[in-house]
Design a protein around this motif. Structure first.
Motif, mmCIF file in Angstrom:
data_model
loop_
_atom_site.group_PDB
_atom_site.id
_atom_site.type_symbol
_atom_site.label_atom_id
_atom_site.label_comp_id
_atom_site.label_asym_id
_atom_site.label_seq_id
_atom_site.Cartn_x
_atom_site.Cartn_y
_atom_site.Cartn_z
ATOM 1 N N VAL A 64 -4.721 2.559 -3.495
ATOM 2 C CA VAL A 64 -4.415 2.078 -1.968
ATOM 3 C C VAL A 64 -5.826 1.747 -1.480
ATOM 4 O O VAL A 64 -5.233 0.552 -0.310
ATOM 5 C CB VAL A 64 -4.302 3.323 -1.164
ATOM 6 C CG1 VAL A 64 -4.845 3.389 0.229
ATOM 7 C CG2 VAL A 64 -2.831 4.408 -1.147
ATOM 8 N N THR B 71 -5.960 -2.668 -1.853
ATOM 9 C CA THR B 71 -4.328 -3.298 -1.326
ATOM 10 C C THR B 71 -4.955 -2.876 -0.232
ATOM 11 O O THR B 71 -5.044 -3.636 1.057
ATOM 12 C CB THR B 71 -2.449 -3.387 -1.486
ATOM 13 O OG1 THR B 71 -3.224 -1.130 -1.654
ATOM 14 C CG2 THR B 71 -2.433 -3.036 -3.093
ATOM 15 N N LEU B 72 -5.124 -1.720 0.876
ATOM 16 C CA LEU B 72 -5.491 -1.310 2.478
ATOM 17 C C LEU B 72 -7.035 -3.074 2.382
ATOM 18 O O LEU B 72 -7.064 -3.422 3.109
ATOM 19 C CB LEU B 72 -6.034 -0.306 2.940
ATOM 20 C CG LEU B 72 -4.946 0.648 3.159
ATOM 21 C CD1 LEU B 72 -5.969 2.032 3.228
ATOM 22 C CD2 LEU B 72 -4.544 0.280 3.769
ATOM 23 N N THR C 28 0.744 -1.031 0.061
ATOM 24 C CA THR C 28 0.144 -0.089 0.123
ATOM 25 C C THR C 28 0.679 1.443 0.179
ATOM 26 O O THR C 28 0.241 1.663 -0.340
ATOM 27 C CB THR C 28 -1.182 0.544 1.097
ATOM 28 O OG1 THR C 28 -1.496 -1.493 0.997
ATOM 29 C CG2 THR C 28 -1.828 1.615 1.486
#
Length: 280
Positions: free
Chosen positions: A115, A118-119, A98
């Motif tokens: 972001v 992936t988060l 991230t």
């Protein structure tokens, strides 16, 4: 000024060290084990769903039911500890991805998408890692009951009911994303598909059918949250197991469960293949 430059240099050194650790082969191989554990859980959930379709399962068709099955097997607790720790490493890898991926990605829109994506993966694997470790420690509980109790706590206010609706819409959105990713074969972007025809075909088949089945299951979960909020009945928001139980009551519900169960098994196989062919 010198102290500021020193702080910047120190931060850059920490960043390089963290990046080196995330890219270390040992750490990457441990993180790959997280995909294997996730695959095992999906295979077990799929198996429970298939037995449910045949009217022969009293287990919860969700993470709790799958992990309880693992825990009851010989050496199951050891496997849960190993799998939980491997998924924890996978969470750390996604968090590193991230941060560093956002730095390498150009464009605000692409950076934000990276972001969020992936988060989101880090949160999913983190929840499964915590649940696995809790079962390994002997303190696992019914996730469906926990979901219902949490929903009941939110139902006491208008804001809480709106929050439940939002959760349902988010889950529906994730389900639609899975369906789209399966139908469009977008999951191939997450892998280095090998040149061998047999393995490549196995990845495509398990990926397409697996993502479609998981997407349909998540759509059911999201609809149950919405139904719970509209009817002010938290008992309806019991997670995946509750959604599958409701599907079983539909006309041709057994067929629907059989299709979803088989698809979840295939998704689990895809996750195992991903552990081998996903770039890290």
């Amino acid at each position: 000024m010198a102290s500021l430059q020193s702080a910047r240099d120190g931060a850059e050194n920490v960043g390089r060290t963290a990046e080196d650790m995330a890219e270390h082969p040992v750490f990457e191989n441990i993180a790959r084990g997280g995909f294997v554990m996730s695959g095992l859980v999906h295979i077990l959930i799929g198996g429970i769903t298939l037995r449910m379709a045949l009217g022969g399962s009293s287990q919860e068709a969700d993470q709790s039911g799958a992990l309880r099955t693992v825990a009851s097997a010989p050496g199951g607790n050891i496997l849960l500890w190993i799998g939980g720790l491997a998924m924890s490493a996978l969470v750390l890898w996604h968090l590193a991805e991230t941060w560093f991926g956002a730095r390498w990605t150009h464009g605000t829109k692409d950076r934000l998408a990276h972001v969020v994506k992936t988060l989101g993966k880090a949160v999913v694997y983190g929840a499964l890692a915590v649940t696995s470790l809790r079962f390994a420690a002997g303190s696992g509980s019914d996730s469906g009951q926990q979901t219902s109790e949490l929903t009941a706590g939110l139902m006491g206010s208008a804001a809480g009911r709106i929050a439940v609706v939002v959760v349902g819409l988010v889950v529906i959105g994730i389900g639609c994303y899975h369906v789209f990713k399966g139908a469009s074969r977008g999951f191939e972007d997450d892998l280095r598909v090998p040149s061998g025809q047999t393995t490549a075909r196995a990845i495509v088949v398990t990926g397409v059918l697996g993502y479609l089945a998981k997407g349909l299951a998540l759509l059911g979960v999201g609809l149950m949250f919405g139904w719970a909020a509209i009817g002010a009945d938290p008992e309806k928001a019991t997670g995946l197991d509750g959604a599958l139980q409701s599907m079983a009551a539909l006309p041709a519900g057994g067929v629907i469960l059989a299709v979803i169960g088989a698809g979840l098994v295939l998704y689990g196989i895809y996750a195992v293949l991903r552990s081998r062919y996903a770039p890290m």
